[in-house]
Design a protein around this motif. Sequence first.
Motif, PDB file in Angstrom:
ATOM      1  N   ASN A  92      38.552  26.489  53.198  1.00 39.53           N
ATOM      2  CA  ASN A  92      39.427  26.994  54.262  1.00 39.53           C
ATOM      3  C   ASN A  92      38.581  27.249  55.509  1.00 39.53           C
ATOM      4  N   ASP A  93      38.208  26.174  56.184  1.00 38.52           N
ATOM      5  CA  ASP A  93      37.265  26.285  57.297  1.00 38.52           C
ATOM      6  C   ASP A  93      37.830  27.071  58.477  1.00 38.52           C
ATOM      7  N   GLY A  94      39.124  26.917  58.734  1.00 42.42           N
ATOM      8  CA  GLY A  94      39.712  27.645  59.855  1.00 42.42           C
ATOM      9  C   GLY A  94      39.646  29.148  59.667  1.00 42.42           C
ATOM     10  N   ALA A  95      40.029  29.608  58.479  1.00 47.27           N
ATOM     11  CA  ALA A  95      39.958  31.047  58.198  1.00 47.27           C
ATOM     12  C   ALA A  95      38.515  31.524  58.209  1.00 47.27           C
ATOM     13  N   ARG A  96      37.604  30.705  57.679  1.00 49.31           N
ATOM     14  CA  ARG A  96      36.205  31.106  57.643  1.00 49.31           C
ATOM     15  C   ARG A  96      35.664  31.346  59.055  1.00 49.31           C
ATOM     16  N   ARG A  97      35.969  30.431  59.978  1.00 51.92           N
ATOM     17  CA  ARG A  97      35.490  30.606  61.354  1.00 51.92           C
ATOM     18  C   ARG A  97      36.021  31.906  61.960  1.00 51.92           C
ATOM     19  N   MET A  98      37.280  32.200  61.697  1.00 47.97           N
ATOM     20  CA  MET A  98      37.862  33.439  62.217  1.00 47.97           C
ATOM     21  C   MET A  98      37.164  34.658  61.623  1.00 47.97           C
ATOM     22  N   TYR A  99      36.962  34.665  60.305  1.00 44.20           N
ATOM     23  CA  TYR A  99      36.325  35.815  59.666  1.00 44.20           C
ATOM     24  C   TYR A  99      34.887  35.984  60.148  1.00 44.20           C
ATOM     25  N   GLU A 100      34.181  34.885  60.319  1.00 41.71           N
ATOM     26  CA  GLU A 100      32.803  34.985  60.808  1.00 41.71           C
ATOM     27  C   GLU A 100      32.767  35.534  62.232  1.00 41.71           C
ATOM     28  N   ARG A 101      33.721  35.141  63.069  1.00 45.64           N
ATOM     29  CA  ARG A 101      33.785  35.708  64.433  1.00 45.64           C
ATOM     30  C   ARG A 101      34.002  37.215  64.390  1.00 45.64           C
ATOM     31  N   LEU A 102      34.678  37.687  63.353  1.00 44.00           N
ATOM     32  CA  LEU A 102      34.954  39.114  63.222  1.00 44.00           C
ATOM     33  C   LEU A 102      33.829  39.860  62.513  1.00 44.00           C
ATOM     34  N   GLY A 103      32.759  39.144  62.142  1.00 45.52           N
ATOM     35  CA  GLY A 103      31.586  39.806  61.573  1.00 45.52           C
ATOM     36  C   GLY A 103      31.438  39.701  60.075  1.00 45.52           C
TER      37      GLY A 103
END
Length: 259
Positions: free
Chosen positions: A235-246
């Motif tokens: 789930n690359d899209g969710a991963r990018r979002m979570y990583e942006r949030l720390g």
Amino acid sequence: MTRLDGHGLDHVFHRVRADLLDVTRAWTDSSGRADTGAAAVLELADPTGERPGRWLNAVGRPARLARLLATVEPEADVVAATVTRGTGALAGEVLAGWGLGPATTWDRMVTEVAPPVPDDGAPVVELLDLDRDVDEIEAVLTEANPDTHAGARGPRARAARWYGVREPAAGDVGGGALVAVGSATPVPAGAAHLGAIGTLPAYRGRGYGGALTARMTADGVAEHGLVTLGLYDDNDGARRMYERLGFAVAHEVETWRPS
């Protein structure tokens, strides 16, 4: 991460799972607190009795975990086993002996740092009332996240705090229908575990999921100091979002289910 020094039976993701299911038995090869590579297995049961069988939750380095799994004798049929990724290649015969085959691979992520919550102009995140909003929440999850095990009518639903974003209602006071939802459940690990996160497909790409997760994470860090979640590893899209949030990956896992 200062809160993630637990290992063996004290591993944070054992403590998270032990809040969702009852621990019936446990195994570990730990030699003490200094043994940071210790393997540990929990045997778990559904406290409601609605789902018979046993779940196995296993952590530790794959080689040690494979050896430990060979000593485990479940007291009932195993309906799922979640193990550190790479363990199945070493313990495939043991897992197959319980009637299991490889099913999914996913990541457990954590953060101790509250992300900035968007200000003016960002989607408005509101706390939901489960009695009032349960039908809307379920409707969103059915379309946006049908694989979630943390629905609004599940046995742990009322232990969670539910959040949502509504479609802006043109010309009206307040918002329209729910288009994104999520939940945050406090667990004995001294953490908040996020789940049941979903945005309707037609509303993705507008920042709703990011605003929702940022608010849940900020609240969770403020109240508990640690926030956890899980996602499928593709789930690359969710991963990018979570990583942006720390968020950062703390445990890579694979789940085996009846084959």
